[in-house]
Design an enzyme around this catalytic site. Structure first.
Site, PDB file in Angstrom:
ATOM      1  N   THR A 121      52.901   2.684  38.729  1.00 38.83           N
ATOM      2  CA  THR A 121      51.735   2.430  37.880  1.00 38.83           C
ATOM      3  C   THR A 121      52.017   1.442  36.764  1.00 38.83           C
ATOM      4  OG1 THR A 121      50.294   3.479  36.255  1.00 38.83           O
ATOM      5  CG2 THR A 121      52.409   4.512  36.589  1.00 38.83           C
ATOM      6  N   TYR A 145      52.341  10.611  31.850  1.00 41.60           N
ATOM      7  CA  TYR A 145      52.037  10.100  33.190  1.00 41.60           C
ATOM      8  C   TYR A 145      52.937   8.890  33.506  1.00 41.60           C
ATOM      9  CZ  TYR A 145      49.659   7.531  36.836  1.00 41.60           C
ATOM     10  OH  TYR A 145      49.401   6.829  37.986  1.00 41.60           O
TER      11      TYR A 145
END
Ligand code: UFG
Length: 336
Positions: A121, A145
């Site tokens: 990501t 995250y």
């Protein structure tokens, strides 16, 4: 002739994973899906694709699938993906994204899997020092995250040095849209991602929507993101697979178009494409959001020869809207 080796897609019943399964089938590959259906749906996987309901962190299940199906490649999507939830419940994110990935990588190495493609990501960059952000920029995630995914990149890199496993980590920017042929899309009613929320508002499934922050240092004060069509993203994985199979080195690459849109611009575009003027409420910032995230995609183009086909915000929104309408029809027909 030996049978073609199969590809295990973890999270293959989810939004991005289901598009990957379609891209693999379209490319003549043989996918096998492992998904615990925590956010995915069985309907997202074509009926003739082998499907295992279970967890990618379950070592005995993973080992038996690898052996049973003669898996030589794993494409690993299964993960938790909502930034603000990761801030509220970090240990759940480290468990699901880091600990389970570690277990999956270990099983892959033990069973002799040669190739591992990982869904990483843009959140690994945190607030980048400059944009477009390059892969050699400092990785300094600002939320659990991003950290949970960066740790998995490190595990893969270290493992690839020590063992005969090659990997490719793709750092996705903001994935949106749906299969242009209407075969899949984002199906979770509780999705939190901007374009999904906006098309839900446009199709009457929400009473308007919120804009999280209008005081960022950006031209209109709302956050800027690089929105990439999910089918172009799936193609990038096929390109990474070809790269590794062709003897290419393990690597990391951004996947984004190299230009961004603000939250307010996206909402305007959704209103324009849908013809619906839904309510928009201006709210405070959401925790964990960087102001601007835009990819440099030079490496994807040079190393992977990635050639996007849907680099257009209106096209992304049109496909997302078409899918949302299809979901409404399914719902009224009693199929979810
Ligand atoms: N936003 C709103 N209202 C909403 C939903 C989102 O204003 O209802 C805003 C967010 O605050 C943010 C922007 O829209 O400024 C984009 O938010 P998303 O939730 O759609 O996506 P994120 O940028 O938080 O995260 C996504 C992926 C990550 C990835 C990141 C990279 O989930 O995996 O994009 O930019 F790292």
């Amino acid at each position: 002739m030996t049978a073609r080796k199969q590809i295990l897609v973890t999270g293959g019943a989810g939004y991005i994973g289901s598009h990957m399964v379609l891209a693999l089938l379209d490319a003549g590959e043989t996918p096998v899906v492992l998904d615990n259906l925590s956010t995915g749906t069985r309907l997202a996987v074509p009926a003739d694709v082998p499907f295992y309901e279970g967890d990618c962190g379950d070592p005995s299940l993973v080992e038996s699938i690898i052996r049973e199906r003669d898996i030589d490649t794993i494409i690993h999507f299964a993960a938790s993906i909502v930034v603000p939830v990761s801030v509220a419940d970090p240990l759940a994110y480290y468990e699901n994204n880091t600990v389970k990935s570690r277990s999956l990588i270990e099983r892959a190495v033990r069973a002799g899997v040669s190739t591992f493609i990982f869904s990483s990501t843009a959140a690994v960059y945190g607030n980048p020092e400059s944009v477009p952000v390059r892969e050699d920029s400092l990785t300094s995630p600002i939320n659990p995250y991003g950290r949970s995914k960066l740790m998995t990149e490190w595990m893969l890199s270290d493992t690839a040095h020590a063992r005969p496993l090659k990997y490719f980590a793709l750092r996705y920017f903001n994935v949106a849209g749906a299969d242009p042929a209407g075969r899949s899309g984002q199906s979770s009613p509780d999705a939190t991602h901007l374009i999904k929320v906006a098309v839900q508002a446009a199709t009457g499934k929400r009473s308007g929507m919120d804009v999280f922050g209008t005081d960022y240092p950006t031209p209109d004060g709302s956050c800027v993101r690089d929105y990439v069509h999910v089918s172009d993203l799936a193609q990038a994985h096929l390109d990474a697979l070809r790269h590794l199979r062709g003897g290419g080195e393990s690597a990391v690459s951004n996947i984004g178009y190299g230009h961004g849109f603000s939250v307010l611009e996206v909402i305007e575009a959704v209103k324009k494409e849908s013809g619906v003027d839904f309510e928009v409420r201006l709210k405070d910032r959401r925790s964990g959001d960087p102001a601007v995230l835009v990819a440099s995609n030079e490496r994807a183009q040079s190393l992977l020869k990635w050639t996007p086909r849907y680099d257009s915000l209106p096209v992304i929104i049109r496909d997302a809207l078409a899918w949302e309408r299809k979901l409404s029809e399914r719902l009224s027909a009693g199929r979810t």
